[in-house]
Write a protein that holds these residues in place. Structure first.
Motif, PDB file in Angstrom:
ATOM      1  N   GLY A  10       5.390  -2.692  -4.711  1.00 30.23           N
ATOM      2  CA  GLY A  10       4.262  -1.811  -4.425  1.00 30.23           C
ATOM      3  C   GLY A  10       3.322  -1.682  -5.609  1.00 30.23           C
ATOM      4  N   ALA A  11       3.880  -1.583  -6.810  1.00 29.92           N
ATOM      5  CA  ALA A  11       3.051  -1.501  -8.021  1.00 29.92           C
ATOM      6  C   ALA A  11       2.262  -2.792  -8.228  1.00 29.92           C
ATOM      7  CB  ALA A  11       3.928  -1.205  -9.236  1.00 29.92           C
ATOM      8  N   ILE A  64      -5.297  -1.436  -3.960  1.00 30.41           N
ATOM      9  CA  ILE A  64      -4.965  -0.509  -2.872  1.00 30.41           C
ATOM     10  C   ILE A  64      -3.627   0.143  -3.217  1.00 30.41           C
ATOM     11  CG2 ILE A  64      -4.430  -0.257  -0.414  1.00 30.41           C
ATOM     12  CD1 ILE A  64      -6.111  -2.783   0.084  1.00 30.41           C
ATOM     13  N   ASN A  65      -3.610   1.439  -3.257  1.00 32.08           N
ATOM     14  CA  ASN A  65      -2.383   2.158  -3.556  1.00 32.08           C
ATOM     15  C   ASN A  65      -1.510   2.177  -2.300  1.00 32.08           C
ATOM     16  OD1 ASN A  65      -0.650   3.601  -5.177  1.00 32.08           O
ATOM     17  ND2 ASN A  65      -1.502   5.568  -4.566  1.00 32.08           N
ATOM     18  N   PRO A  66      -0.384   1.458  -2.290  1.00 34.64           N
ATOM     19  CA  PRO A  66       0.425   1.409  -1.069  1.00 34.64           C
ATOM     20  C   PRO A  66       1.196   2.696  -0.835  1.00 34.64           C
ATOM     21  CG  PRO A  66       1.526   0.216  -2.812  1.00 34.64           C
ATOM     22  CD  PRO A  66       0.197   0.659  -3.366  1.00 34.64           C
ATOM     23  N   ASP A  67       1.441   2.976   0.427  1.00 35.96           N
ATOM     24  CA  ASP A  67       2.347   4.047   0.807  1.00 35.96           C
ATOM     25  C   ASP A  67       3.733   3.430   0.962  1.00 35.96           C
ATOM     26  OD1 ASP A  67       0.523   6.132   0.866  1.00 35.96           O
ATOM     27  OD2 ASP A  67       0.016   5.805   2.965  1.00 35.96           O
ATOM     28  N   ARG A 119      -0.668  -2.794  -5.836  1.00 37.30           N
ATOM     29  CA  ARG A 119      -1.724  -1.903  -6.335  1.00 37.30           C
ATOM     30  C   ARG A 119      -2.538  -2.591  -7.442  1.00 37.30           C
ATOM     31  NH1 ARG A 119       1.109   2.284  -6.873  1.00 37.30           N
ATOM     32  NH2 ARG A 119       2.017   1.728  -8.860  1.00 37.30           N
ATOM     33  N   THR A 120      -1.847  -3.216  -8.377  1.00 36.37           N
ATOM     34  CA  THR A 120      -2.522  -3.899  -9.487  1.00 36.37           C
ATOM     35  C   THR A 120      -3.354  -5.074  -8.988  1.00 36.37           C
ATOM     36  OG1 THR A 120      -0.773  -3.264 -11.019  1.00 36.37           O
ATOM     37  CG2 THR A 120      -2.142  -5.140 -11.648  1.00 36.37           C
TER      38      THR A 120
END
Length: 145
Positions: A79-80, A88-91, A83-84
Motif C-alpha cells: 500500500g505504501a 493515491i492513498n490506498p484504503d 501511494r508513492t
C-alpha cells in the motif's frame, strides 16, 4: 469518483479486481506476478493507465482473532508503494475469509459450467473482488450527479 482497483497481495501473485462506487459491484480482473517479493510494476502501471482509478483498496490479511500476521506487513508495504508510485492513498479492507469466499464462488461457477479448472489461477483476482465488495459495502452511497 467511481472506479476502484482492489488488490489481494500474496507471496507469488497479486489478485486485482475492478469495482464501481456507483453500482457497488466488483469483478475479478487479473493476477499480477510477484518476483522476489517485488510486484510486476510494469503490469500494475498498465492497469493504472488503462483503468485510471480514483481509489485503491488493498486487502489487509489479519488472523481470525483480528491480530496482525506476517502478511499484514507485506500488504501495508505494498500500500505504501502504491501511494508513492501513483499518488493515491490506498484504503485497507479486512480480507479475512475473502479467499474462502472466492474459492466457493469459483466452485459454484465451475459447477454451473461458467469456469474451467485452468481458470483457477484467477482465484486471487476473485478474492480481490470480494475485498473491493467488502470495502464498497462500508461506504456511504455515491451521488449520481
Amino acid at each position: 469518483m467511481s472506479c476502484v482497483l482492489g488488490f489481494d497481495v500474496g507471496t507469488r501473485l497479486i489478485g486485482v479486481a475492478i469495482g464501481n462506487r456507483i453500482t457497488g459491484d466488483a469483478r475479478a480482473l487479473t493476477v499480477v506476478p510477484m518476483r522476489d517479493k517485488v510486484p510486476d510494476w510494469e503490469a500494475l502501471d498498465r492497469l493504472m493507465r488503462d483503468w485510471q482509478p480514483q481509489a485503491l483498496v488493498v486487502g489487509l490479511p489479519l488472523a481470525l482473532d483480528g491480530s496482525r500476521q506476517p502478511m499484514t506487513r507485506t500488504a501495508r508495504r505494498f500500500g505504501a508503494e502504491l501511494r508513492t508510485r501513483y499518488g493515491i492513498n490506498p484504503d485497507f479492507a479486512d480480507e479475512r475469509h475473502s479467499s474462502q469466499e472466492a474459492a466457493q464462488r469459483f466452485a459454484r461457477q465451475r459447477k454451473a459450467g461458467l469456469k474451467r479448472r485452468r481458470d483457477g489461477a484467477k482465484v486471487d483476482a476473485e478474492a480481490a473482488a470480494v475485498i473491493v465488495e467488502t470495502w464498497l459495502s462500508g461506504l456511504p452511497p455515491t451521488p449520481l450527479s
